[in-house]
Design a protein around this motif. Sequence first.
Motif, mmCIF file in Angstrom:
data_model
loop_
_atom_site.group_PDB
_atom_site.id
_atom_site.type_symbol
_atom_site.label_atom_id
_atom_site.label_comp_id
_atom_site.label_asym_id
_atom_site.label_seq_id
_atom_site.Cartn_x
_atom_site.Cartn_y
_atom_site.Cartn_z
ATOM 1 N N SER A 240 -12.813 -2.005 6.570
ATOM 2 C CA SER A 240 -12.993 -2.266 5.136
ATOM 3 C C SER A 240 -14.457 -2.519 4.796
ATOM 4 O O SER A 240 -14.941 -2.094 3.743
ATOM 5 C CB SER A 240 -12.139 -3.455 4.692
ATOM 6 O OG SER A 240 -12.440 -4.608 5.449
ATOM 7 N N ALA B 149 0.834 -1.205 0.000
ATOM 8 C CA ALA B 149 0.000 0.000 0.000
ATOM 9 C C ALA B 149 0.868 1.255 0.000
ATOM 10 O O ALA B 149 0.546 2.255 -0.665
ATOM 11 C CB ALA B 149 -0.924 -0.005 1.223
ATOM 12 N N PHE C 51 -4.332 1.775 1.725
ATOM 13 C CA PHE C 51 -4.009 2.890 0.838
ATOM 14 C C PHE C 51 -5.038 4.006 0.975
ATOM 15 O O PHE C 51 -4.699 5.186 1.096
ATOM 16 C CB PHE C 51 -3.970 2.409 -0.616
ATOM 17 C CG PHE C 51 -4.036 3.536 -1.613
ATOM 18 C CD1 PHE C 51 -2.939 4.348 -1.831
ATOM 19 C CD2 PHE C 51 -5.213 3.800 -2.305
ATOM 20 C CE1 PHE C 51 -3.000 5.406 -2.731
ATOM 21 C CE2 PHE C 51 -5.285 4.854 -3.196
ATOM 22 C CZ PHE C 51 -4.175 5.650 -3.412
ATOM 23 N N PHE C 52 -6.316 3.629 0.966
ATOM 24 C CA PHE C 52 -7.402 4.610 1.033
ATOM 25 C C PHE C 52 -7.311 5.432 2.311
ATOM 26 O O PHE C 52 -7.365 6.664 2.277
ATOM 27 C CB PHE C 52 -8.746 3.887 0.966
ATOM 28 C CG PHE C 52 -9.933 4.809 1.037
ATOM 29 C CD1 PHE C 52 -10.515 5.312 -0.116
ATOM 30 C CD2 PHE C 52 -10.475 5.200 2.259
ATOM 31 C CE1 PHE C 52 -11.597 6.174 -0.055
ATOM 32 C CE2 PHE C 52 -11.559 6.054 2.333
ATOM 33 C CZ PHE C 52 -12.119 6.545 1.170
ATOM 34 N N VAL D 147 -6.401 -8.028 -1.594
ATOM 35 C CA VAL D 147 -6.673 -6.819 -2.361
ATOM 36 C C VAL D 147 -7.448 -5.799 -1.542
ATOM 37 O O VAL D 147 -7.128 -4.606 -1.527
ATOM 38 C CB VAL D 147 -7.448 -7.152 -3.660
ATOM 39 C CG1 VAL D 147 -7.924 -5.872 -4.341
ATOM 40 C CG2 VAL D 147 -6.572 -7.950 -4.601
ATOM 41 N N THR D 148 -8.481 -6.268 -0.845
ATOM 42 C CA THR D 148 -9.301 -5.361 -0.032
ATOM 43 C C THR D 148 -8.480 -4.719 1.080
ATOM 44 O O THR D 148 -8.633 -3.535 1.373
ATOM 45 C CB THR D 148 -10.488 -6.122 0.587
ATOM 46 O OG1 THR D 148 -11.246 -6.720 -0.451
ATOM 47 C CG2 THR D 148 -11.379 -5.177 1.373
ATOM 48 N N PHE E 24 -6.126 -2.106 -0.453
ATOM 49 C CA PHE E 24 -6.895 -0.933 -0.850
ATOM 50 C C PHE E 24 -7.310 -0.109 0.362
ATOM 51 O O PHE E 24 -7.233 1.123 0.348
ATOM 52 C CB PHE E 24 -8.144 -1.348 -1.632
ATOM 53 C CG PHE E 24 -9.075 -0.194 -1.913
ATOM 54 C CD1 PHE E 24 -8.776 0.725 -2.903
ATOM 55 C CD2 PHE E 24 -10.230 -0.007 -1.170
ATOM 56 C CE1 PHE E 24 -9.620 1.812 -3.155
ATOM 57 C CE2 PHE E 24 -11.070 1.066 -1.408
ATOM 58 C CZ PHE E 24 -10.763 1.972 -2.414
ATOM 59 N N THR E 25 -7.754 -0.790 1.414
ATOM 60 C CA THR E 25 -8.187 -0.086 2.628
ATOM 61 C C THR E 25 -7.035 0.696 3.241
ATOM 62 O O THR E 25 -7.184 1.863 3.620
ATOM 63 C CB THR E 25 -8.750 -1.080 3.656
ATOM 64 O OG1 THR E 25 -9.851 -1.778 3.090
ATOM 65 C CG2 THR E 25 -9.201 -0.364 4.924
#
Length: 398
Positions: free
Chosen positions: A387, A108, A248-249, A241-242, A245-246
């Motif tokens: 998430s 991330a 990073f977000f 992946v989730t 992404f979480t």
Amino acid sequence: MLEKYFNFKAHRTNMKTEIVAGVSTFLTMAYILALNPIILADGGFDYGGVFTATVLATALACFIAAFYAKTWPIGLAPGMGINAFIAYGVCLGMNYTPAEALGAVLVAGIVFLIISLTPIRAWLINSIPKSMKLGIGAGIGLFLGVIGFEIMGITADHPVTLVTLGDLSNPLLLLGAGAFISMIWMEAKGIKGNIIIGILVFSAIAWVFGLGKFYGVVSAPPTMTHLFAFDLGAALSASMVTVVFTLFFIDFFDTAGTLTSVANVAGKMKGNKIEDIDKAMLSDSVGTVAGSLLGTTTVTSYVESGAGVKAGGRTGMTSLVIGVLFLLCLGFAPLATSLPKEIDGAALVYVAILFVRNITDIEWKDISESAPAILAMITMPLTYSISNGIALAFIAYA
């Protein structure tokens, strides 16, 4: 030399003001030294290793910000909320090991670093609705509050209602409640460092009355157990992946929100643009990559930086002072280990309030904006997953 490098004259500041600003920010964010190792230890991390990694990652990120993003008076450290997501969501909830979780943090961070070097950065910041950002931040706050209540013992498991009131006769719980009230009172009075003061004073009361164990103050820094201990195998799998992404977000938009608020106070807003935000975000992303290699979770810009800005901080000298002060804490691991978890839990509940109170800026009159934000707030604590909250909020918004 430092005065010339940071160009104090152009920023209408001086060495004394910058040092005071750095100390002010340090005092407001020093609680991370106690809370980050405790939270990650619950997820299977080594307490001492995380303590050392937290100090070094914080100092390194602040030094990068000081000398690269030298017009930003910000403090950076492993983020609250993100560490809880790793410990309770990824490690305990999804059964990943600390090494696998650190691999996800590294990936991330690299994604954040790449995006920080491209125009995608501005597009992403502008594409997520403000209410969604605020709702997700508040949801993380409520999630932290639930965890803080559990650590303090205010809540307990129940077979029917799922949760119920805990044992309020526990003297350590009462001390934790006193620490929480003291933090609120000190903030109302404008006292700097209220979190760390509350933790230390009420921990000392616990030690004096034999309610907690005191292991000492100074020792050699604990071994860096998680140094380069990341596992990229799981981090690059479809099931992660989730998580990536979480991470990073949260880091990306938390950083963007923090820098925007600091820019407003520091006078760095030039029309609709923020001066040198690219350098600040790049410093943040490099800090995250470095932190994952050292053995701690995502490093992010701290909103507590506003304390230093209000004290007059206007340059990277403020960040330099913050980094030096954190380095000086490297030998205080026994003191951090001695802090009763109930009192640390109280600090977590206090931090939760800081996250949640930003909901005042949500567009409440527009139900299409407020409903997804509220859904994120409700989902995170009730499903014990950040998430899940983000996913449902995005779906609802669409």
